[in-house]
Design a protein around this motif. Sequence first.
Motif, PDB file in Angstrom:
ATOM      1  N   VAL A  18      24.701  20.915 -11.078  1.00 43.29           N
ATOM      2  CA  VAL A  18      24.416  20.781 -12.730  1.00 43.29           C
ATOM      3  C   VAL A  18      25.633  21.366 -13.269  1.00 43.29           C
ATOM      4  CG1 VAL A  18      23.435  21.161 -14.738  1.00 43.29           C
ATOM      5  CG2 VAL A  18      22.119  20.176 -12.647  1.00 43.29           C
ATOM      6  N   ASN A  19      25.873  22.714 -12.837  1.00 45.43           N
ATOM      7  CA  ASN A  19      26.813  23.500 -13.224  1.00 45.43           C
ATOM      8  C   ASN A  19      28.355  22.982 -13.231  1.00 45.43           C
ATOM      9  OD1 ASN A  19      24.931  25.082 -14.770  1.00 45.43           O
ATOM     10  ND2 ASN A  19      24.935  26.547 -13.181  1.00 45.43           N
ATOM     11  N   THR A  20      28.586  22.374 -12.016  1.00 49.28           N
ATOM     12  CA  THR A  20      29.936  21.953 -11.596  1.00 49.28           C
ATOM     13  C   THR A  20      30.144  20.496 -11.544  1.00 49.28           C
ATOM     14  OG1 THR A  20      29.305  21.915  -9.147  1.00 49.28           O
ATOM     15  CG2 THR A  20      30.003  23.881 -10.063  1.00 49.28           C
ATOM     16  N   PHE A  21      29.087  19.898 -12.243  1.00 47.30           N
ATOM     17  CA  PHE A  21      29.373  18.239 -12.242  1.00 47.30           C
ATOM     18  C   PHE A  21      30.399  17.963 -13.395  1.00 47.30           C
ATOM     19  CE2 PHE A  21      27.900  14.106 -14.337  1.00 47.30           C
ATOM     20  CZ  PHE A  21      28.342  13.286 -12.984  1.00 47.30           C
ATOM     21  N   LYS A  22      31.412  17.476 -13.119  1.00 48.52           N
ATOM     22  CA  LYS A  22      32.620  17.171 -14.135  1.00 48.52           C
ATOM     23  C   LYS A  22      32.983  15.384 -14.076  1.00 48.52           C
ATOM     24  CE  LYS A  22      33.333  21.654 -14.451  1.00 48.52           C
ATOM     25  NZ  LYS A  22      32.785  22.318 -15.824  1.00 48.52           N
ATOM     26  N   ASP A  23      32.354  14.697 -13.174  1.00 48.68           N
ATOM     27  CA  ASP A  23      32.646  13.265 -13.013  1.00 48.68           C
ATOM     28  C   ASP A  23      31.881  12.370 -14.101  1.00 48.68           C
ATOM     29  OD1 ASP A  23      34.055  13.710 -11.019  1.00 48.68           O
ATOM     30  OD2 ASP A  23      32.414  13.793  -9.829  1.00 48.68           O
ATOM     31  N   GLY A  24      31.140  12.775 -15.256  1.00 46.04           N
ATOM     32  CA  GLY A  24      30.694  12.150 -16.262  1.00 46.04           C
ATOM     33  C   GLY A  24      30.255  13.077 -17.463  1.00 46.04           C
ATOM     34  N   PRO A  25      30.075  12.647 -18.484  1.00 46.18           N
ATOM     35  CA  PRO A  25      29.453  13.321 -19.802  1.00 46.18           C
ATOM     36  C   PRO A  25      28.223  14.121 -19.447  1.00 46.18           C
ATOM     37  CG  PRO A  25      29.101  10.894 -20.299  1.00 46.18           C
ATOM     38  CD  PRO A  25      29.854  11.246 -18.880  1.00 46.18           C
ATOM     39  N   HIS A  26      28.124  15.314 -20.021  1.00 44.10           N
ATOM     40  CA  HIS A  26      26.884  15.960 -19.692  1.00 44.10           C
ATOM     41  C   HIS A  26      25.523  15.230 -20.217  1.00 44.10           C
ATOM     42  CE1 HIS A  26      24.648  19.624 -18.988  1.00 44.10           C
ATOM     43  NE2 HIS A  26      24.124  19.752 -20.061  1.00 44.10           N
ATOM     44  N   ILE A  27      25.738  14.696 -21.264  1.00 42.95           N
ATOM     45  CA  ILE A  27      24.587  13.886 -21.897  1.00 42.95           C
ATOM     46  C   ILE A  27      24.049  13.086 -21.057  1.00 42.95           C
ATOM     47  CG2 ILE A  27      25.835  12.165 -23.143  1.00 42.95           C
ATOM     48  CD1 ILE A  27      22.595  13.688 -24.153  1.00 42.95           C
ATOM     49  N   PHE A  28      24.923  12.478 -20.252  1.00 46.80           N
ATOM     50  CA  PHE A  28      24.596  11.343 -19.297  1.00 46.80           C
ATOM     51  C   PHE A  28      23.710  12.043 -17.958  1.00 46.80           C
ATOM     52  CE2 PHE A  28      24.952  10.235 -14.795  1.00 46.80           C
ATOM     53  CZ  PHE A  28      24.032   9.115 -14.815  1.00 46.80           C
TER      54      PHE A  28
END
Length: 288
Positions: A18-28
């Motif tokens: 979760v903390n390193t996910f950068k491939d899409g918007p956080h709201i998604f």
Amino acid sequence: MLEAAFVDIDWQSHERSVNTFKDGPHIFLVQFLHGWLPVGKLVSRYNPVKYPSACPSCNEPTEDSKHVLTCPNPERHKWQAALKTSLRHRCESVDTDPALLDLLLWGLNHWLQGIPIPAHSVPEWITHLLHSQTMIGWDNFLLGRWSKHWTTLQFQYFQRNHIEVKNKNHGLSWSSNIIRLMWDHCYKEWKTRNKARHGKDAEDKAQRQLEKALRTIRDLYDLKPKCSLQAQRHYFYPTVEDHFCTDTDASSLENWLETYEPMIMQNIRHRQTNSDRRLRLIDEVFQP
């Protein structure tokens, strides 16, 4: 979820992902992980007239979160093959235990197809992993809720085969790397779904908006008899065809909806309340 399954989840890998996910918007990601993506089943609760519950790509009458990922439409189905190919390449690039890779792909494929994994299809030494992940749920596997046994067995594979331990091929780095890849593909499929729902380009989107406005207005005219006589005279044209002859473009139709739809729905609710109380509106008593 059973408490035993909850305790067996590798929450550290989930948190790292979760903390390193950068491939899409956080709201998604938040909506995806908690089952709150605005799918048909969910948004139709707010306004079934305006927001249909059906899948925009196939004949499924109720689009839920699982259906977004398992829609049988040929264009929508392509993402599954792309996901499996990417997972195989990524796992092989970080020296993933072949048995774990096979189980990972089998598990996802069986969940996407709605078929349980037979226990005898995996080596005996990882049956406890299969049991653990099945108890947690393979849908949760896609959501990054992995059994703790994944990283343990990956490390044991390195020890047995004297493979050099590197930064990305074991532990949290290994698991979160694969989890983020799955989420990236899920986000791409969500964007594909949204194009099917709302249109692929400006022209297509405008056409979808027009169709949506026409559909919503037709549904409101079906509700016209439920309105008071005064509301019928004030809010509606004599017929829906008369309405469409007057308002011919999406902008005019949407302006009418924005102005009158709330009033119409409020009038229907108010009239229903009076009916339950056996009251009649004055314009129904003294008709012109």
